[in-house]
Design a protein around this motif. Structure first.
Motif, mmCIF file in Angstrom:
data_model
loop_
_atom_site.group_PDB
_atom_site.id
_atom_site.type_symbol
_atom_site.label_atom_id
_atom_site.label_comp_id
_atom_site.label_asym_id
_atom_site.label_seq_id
_atom_site.Cartn_x
_atom_site.Cartn_y
_atom_site.Cartn_z
ATOM 1 N N LYS A 193 0.816 -1.210 0.000
ATOM 2 C CA LYS A 193 0.000 0.000 0.000
ATOM 3 C C LYS A 193 0.854 1.267 0.000
ATOM 4 N N ILE A 194 1.960 1.238 0.725
ATOM 5 C CA ILE A 194 2.850 2.396 0.718
ATOM 6 C C ILE A 194 3.478 2.558 -0.661
ATOM 7 N N LEU A 195 3.828 1.451 -1.316
ATOM 8 C CA LEU A 195 4.337 1.506 -2.687
ATOM 9 C C LEU A 195 3.332 2.177 -3.609
ATOM 10 N N HIS A 196 2.082 1.806 -3.491
ATOM 11 C CA HIS A 196 1.037 2.386 -4.332
ATOM 12 C C HIS A 196 0.910 3.889 -4.085
ATOM 13 N N ALA A 197 0.927 4.281 -2.825
ATOM 14 C CA ALA A 197 0.780 5.704 -2.486
ATOM 15 C C ALA A 197 1.954 6.524 -3.008
ATOM 16 N N LEU A 198 3.162 5.984 -2.909
ATOM 17 C CA LEU A 198 4.332 6.700 -3.417
ATOM 18 C C LEU A 198 4.250 6.892 -4.928
ATOM 19 N N ARG A 209 12.275 11.803 -4.481
ATOM 20 C CA ARG A 209 12.387 11.003 -3.253
ATOM 21 C C ARG A 209 11.300 9.940 -3.201
ATOM 22 N N SER A 210 10.103 10.283 -3.666
ATOM 23 C CA SER A 210 9.013 9.301 -3.683
ATOM 24 C C SER A 210 9.316 8.173 -4.646
ATOM 25 N N ARG A 211 9.861 8.529 -5.819
ATOM 26 C CA ARG A 211 10.194 7.489 -6.792
ATOM 27 C C ARG A 211 11.283 6.560 -6.255
ATOM 28 N N ALA A 212 12.317 7.146 -5.644
ATOM 29 C CA ALA A 212 13.430 6.345 -5.144
ATOM 30 C C ALA A 212 12.983 5.431 -4.004
ATOM 31 N N ALA A 214 9.918 4.320 -3.480
ATOM 32 C CA ALA A 214 9.057 3.288 -4.061
ATOM 33 C C ALA A 214 9.884 2.174 -4.681
ATOM 34 N N LYS A 215 10.951 2.540 -5.353
ATOM 35 C CA LYS A 215 11.799 1.525 -5.978
ATOM 36 C C LYS A 215 12.449 0.631 -4.923
ATOM 37 N N LYS A 216 12.878 1.226 -3.808
ATOM 38 C CA LYS A 216 13.459 0.435 -2.730
ATOM 39 C C LYS A 216 12.455 -0.569 -2.174
ATOM 40 N N ILE A 217 11.225 -0.112 -1.956
ATOM 41 C CA ILE A 217 10.190 -1.007 -1.435
ATOM 42 C C ILE A 217 9.919 -2.126 -2.431
ATOM 43 N N THR A 271 6.279 5.574 -13.459
ATOM 44 C CA THR A 271 7.716 5.755 -13.670
ATOM 45 C C THR A 271 8.262 5.132 -14.951
ATOM 46 N N GLY A 272 7.517 4.173 -15.524
ATOM 47 C CA GLY A 272 8.033 3.455 -16.693
ATOM 48 C C GLY A 272 9.056 2.395 -16.338
ATOM 49 N N ASP A 273 9.188 2.039 -15.063
ATOM 50 C CA ASP A 273 10.172 1.069 -14.599
ATOM 51 C C ASP A 273 9.747 -0.339 -15.020
#
Length: 627
Positions: A193-198, A209-212, A214-217, A271-273
Motif C-alpha cells: 500500500k505504501i508503494l502504491h501511495a508513493l 524522493r518518492s520514486r526512489a 518506491a523503488k526500494k520497497i 515511472t516506466g520502470d
C-alpha cells in the motif's frame, strides 16, 4: 415520480421479458439486442420479472443551460465529505494515528487509547485517499494534516525498503495487545500500500524522493519473492507478514495472495520502470498457477470457497489491471471468472459477503467495482452498469453523515449514558462524517435480517476503501481511451453521473429521464453509452437540440467531428422491473429478498428495513460539509 406510459409503450411492454442474470455468454452479448426486441437485464443474481418501460425516452431536448437542476448523486460532494473524514480522524497526540474501531451506534463510539489494528492497514489505506479525494474535491483544506499523515507512513519504511510495523492488523480480534519492538514484522500488506501511495505522489509531484523510495520497497519485496523459473513467483507468507529474515509468521492470512500486482502496475505507469512490470507479471502468473504452498485454490469457474472475499479480490484487482496495461486478455479472463463467481454469491444490488455469508463488506464491494470497471474496459461494457449500481445503491447510501434522524436514533439507543456522554459521542462522530460504513445488511445499515452481524460498523479498512469506490466511479464516468475492445480511440462516457472533466461536462438527467448530455471541451470523437438494458430501437441521438441518426459503435453511440461547445445527447427509456433473490445465506436459508428497480437504482425492498433503511427510493442528496 409518476411513470409516463404511452399507448405504444404498453404494446412494447407485451414483448419485453426477462433475460440474463449472472452474465450472458459472449455470443449472447453480441446478438441478443440486435436479433430480438428484448430488454436484457444483466448482472443480478436470482430472477427478474415484470420488465417494463417506466419512463419514456425524451423525444425533444433543451440546451443544458435551459434544462434546470437535476437532483442526482453528486460524486464531488461525496469527495468533499470524504475530506472531512481524512482531515478530522487522524489524532495528532498519537502521531496522526486514525481509528479502525469506530462503532457509530455506541457511546462512546471509539476507543480513547491508541488503536492496535491501525498501523499499516487503516492508515495505509487512507494514505491513498488523500490523493484521490483531493483530486475530485479540488479542496485545499487540511494540507498540513495530509503532510503529517504521509510522513507517518514513511516512518515505517527502513533504509533498505523493508516496511517494519507491529502486526496488529493481522490480528484484529486482539485489540488489547501491546506489541514490543522485537515483535515487529516485515509488513507485506503495508508495503504494497505504501508503494502504491508513493506512485500516486510521484504522478502528481514528480518528487524524486518518492520514486526512489518506491523503488526500494519494490526491490525489497522482490527479494522476498520465491521464483519458479523466471516467470512465476510468490511470497512465502502470501499477504501475511514475515520476519526480517523472510521466515513466515503463521497467520490465517498467509493462504491469500498478496495485493502486490496493482501497486506494481501503478508504479510502472508512474515511472516506466520495466522491472516492476516484469515483477507484476511474475506474481500474476504465480497466482494463476497456484504455486504458493497452501494458497487458496481457484476452481475452473473462478470460485475460491473458503477464501476471504476482500483478501482475494483485492489481489485479483491488479491482475485485471495488468491485462489492460499489457493487452494480454488471459489476465482479464482469469479475474473475470472469479468476479462472476463472486457475483453469484451476492445479490447484484451491491451486497457481497465478507466470507462467511452473514454480512456485506465495503472493502470487497470496492474491489468488485474496481475490477468491474477493468472488465468493462476489456470489451464487456455492461460491467459499467454494475459499477453504477453499486455506487448508487450502497456506496452513496453508506457514506456516514450525522443527520437529524441519526442523532435522534443515537440519543434513543444511548439514553442510559446520559446527556454529557451522548454529546461527546456525537461530537466525536462528526469527525467521522464522510467515511463509508463498512458492515451493513441486505436492506439496512444494521444487518437485522442476518442477525445484526457487523451491522452499522465503520471499520477502518472499509471507510477509506469506500472512498476508492468513489474515485473508481468518478474516473470512469468519462475518459479519453486509446483504441480498444470498446472501439476506436476517443472520449468515452460510460455511466450516468454528472461530472466536469478536461474533455467535457457530463450531465445526467437520471432519475427524471433516461438522458445524458455532454458539452464537449475538446476536438475529438465522442462515444456515449446508454445502459445495457435500454432497448436499442428506442435510443435517440442529438447534436444541440437537433436529432441525428444513431451511429452505433459496439455498445456506444458515436459522434464524429465534435468541436468544443458542442452539446451531444442520447436519450433512452428507463426500464422498471422486479428482482427476487434467495438461498444465499446459511444463517437464513428461507430468506427471500424482493427488490423493485428503476434503471440502475433500487426503489424499494421487501422485507422493508425496520430502523435504518438503506434504500430511499431516490438518489441520496448530501448537504455541503463544513471542513
Amino acid at each position: 415520480m409518476t411513470p409516463l406510459i404511452s399507448r405504444w409503450s404498453k404494446i412494447v411492454g407485451l414483448w419485453m421479458s426477462l433475460a440474463c442474470v449472472l452474465g450472458a455468454k459472449a455470443e449472447d452479448r453480441a446478438t441478443s439486442i440486435e436479433k430480438t426486441p428484448i430488454a436484457v437485464i444483466r448482472g443480478l443474481t436470482g430472477t427478474v420479472s415484470d420488465v417494463r418501460i417506466a419512463v419514456e425516452a425524451p423525444q425533444t431536448i433543451a440546451p443544458v443551460s435551459d434544462a434546470g437542476l437535476h437532483e442526482d448523486i453528486d460524486l464531488k460532494r461525496m469527495a468533499d465529505w470524504a475530506m472531512n473524514y481524512l482531515i478530522h480522524t487522524p489524532r495528532k497526540e498519537f502521531n496522526y494515528e486514525p481509528v479502525f474501531q469506530c462503532h457509530p451506534l455506541r457511546c462512546p463510539p471509539v476507543p480513547q487509547r491508541q488503536d492496535v489494528v491501525v498501523p499499516c492497514d487503516t492508515d495505509a489505506r487512507m494514505n491513498w485517499e488523500w490523493y484521490y479525494m483531493r483530486e475530485i474535491s479540488e479542496s485545499d483544506a487540511g494540507k498540513d494534516i495530509e503532510s503529517s499523515f504521509h510522513k507517518r507512513l514513511l516512518g515505517y519504511v527502513q533504509d533498505d525498503g523493508t516496511v517494519l510495523c507491529p502486526p496488529g492488523s493481522y490480528n484484529e480480534g486482539n485489540i488489547d495487545k501491546v506489541y514490543k519492538k522485537e515483535e515487529y514484522v516485515f509488513h507485506v500488506w503495508g508495503a504494497t500500500k505504501i508503494l502504491h501511495a508513493l506512485a500516486e505522489d510521484y504522478k502528481r509531484t514528480r518528487n524524486e524522493r518518492s520514486r526512489a523510495m518506491a523503488k526500494k520497497i519494490m526491490q525489497r519485496l522482490k527479494q522476498l519473492a520465491v521464483y519458479q523459473g523466471e516467470d512465476k513467483c510468490y511470497f512465502p507468507g502470501g499477504m501475511g507478514s514475515v520476519r526480517i529474515d523472510g521466515t513466515v509468521v503463521p497467520n490465517g492470512w498467509n493462504r491469500h495472495p498478496a495485493p502486490i500486482v496493482e501497486p506494481l502496475v501503478n508504479y510502472y505507469l508512474a515511472t516506466g520502470d520495466k522491472e516492476a512490470l516484469a515483477f507484476a507479471k511474475a506474481y500474476a502468473e504465480g497466482i494463476i498457477a497456484g504455486i504458493q504452498p497452501g494458497v487458496i485454490h481457484f476452481a475452473s469457474d473462478g470460485g475460491f470457497p473458503g477464501g476471504h472475499s476482500h483478501g482475494t479480490m483485492h489481489a485479483l484487482w491488479g491482475v485485471a489491471h495488468l491485462g489492460i496495461v499489457t493487452g494480454e486478455s488471459k489476465y482479464i479472463d482469469f479475474v473475470k471468472k472469479s468476479w462472476d463467481w463472486m457475483l453469484s454469491r451476492g445479490t447484484g444490488t451491491g451486497w457481497f459477503p465478507a466470507g462467511p455469508d452473514n454480512c456485506n463488506e465495503v472493502c470487497c464491494l470496492s474491489d468488485m467495482m474496481s475490477i468491474a470497471a477493468l472488465v468493462a474496459r476489456d470489451g464487456h461494457a455492461e460491467y459499467f452498469d454494475y459499477v453504477e449500481r453499486y455506487l448508487r445503491n450502497y456506496m452513496s447510501n453508506l457514506q456516514f453523515v450525522v443527520t437529524p434522524e441519526f442523532e435522534a436514533y443515537y440519543r434513543k439507543l444511548n439514553q442510559a449514558a446520559g446527556e454529557e456522554k451522548i454529546k461527546d459521542g456525537l461530537k466525536t462522530l462528526r469527525k467521522f462524517q464522510g467515511g463509508i460504513i463498512g458492515g451493513s445488511g441486505l436492506n439496512d445499515y444494521e444487518n437485522e435480517l442476518l442477525g445484526g452481524v457487523s451491522g452499522f460498523e465503520m471499520f477502518g479498512c472499509c471507510a477509506p476503501e469506500g472512498m476508492r469506490a468513489i474515485y473508481t466511479t468518478w474516473t470512469n464516468v468519462i475518459d479519453r481511451l486509446p483504441e480498444s475492445k470498446l472501439g476506436a480511440a476517443g472520449i468515452y462516457v460510460n455511466m450516468s453521473f454528472s461530472r466536469d472533466s478536461p474533455w467535457g461536462r457530463v450531465v445526467s438527467f437520471f432519475p427524471n429521464a433516461g438522458q445524458m448530455t455532454v458539452k464537449a471541451a475538446v476536438n475529438d470523437r465522442f462515444f456515449l453509452r446508454p445502459p445495457h438494458w435500454a432497448p436499442r430501437t428506442q435510443v435517440r441521438a442529438f447534436v444541440g437540440n437537433q436529432t441525428i441518426p444513431v451511429n452505433w459503435s459496439g455498445s456506444y453511440v458515436r459522434f464524429d467531428n465534435v468541436h468544443p461547445g458542442d452539446e451531444l445527447t442520447i436519450t433512452y427509456p428507463l426500464v422498471g422491473f422486479s428482482h427476487e433473490v434467495g438461498g444465499l445465506w446459511s444463517t437464513a436459508p428461507q430468506l427471500q429478498m424482493k427488490f423493485q428497480w428503476l434503471g440502475n437504482m433500487v426503489t424499494s425492498v421487501d422485507p422493508p428495513a425496520k430502523n435504518t433503511p438503506l434504500f430511499g427510493g431516490k438518489p441520496r442528496l448530501l448537504p455541503p460539509p463544513h471542513l
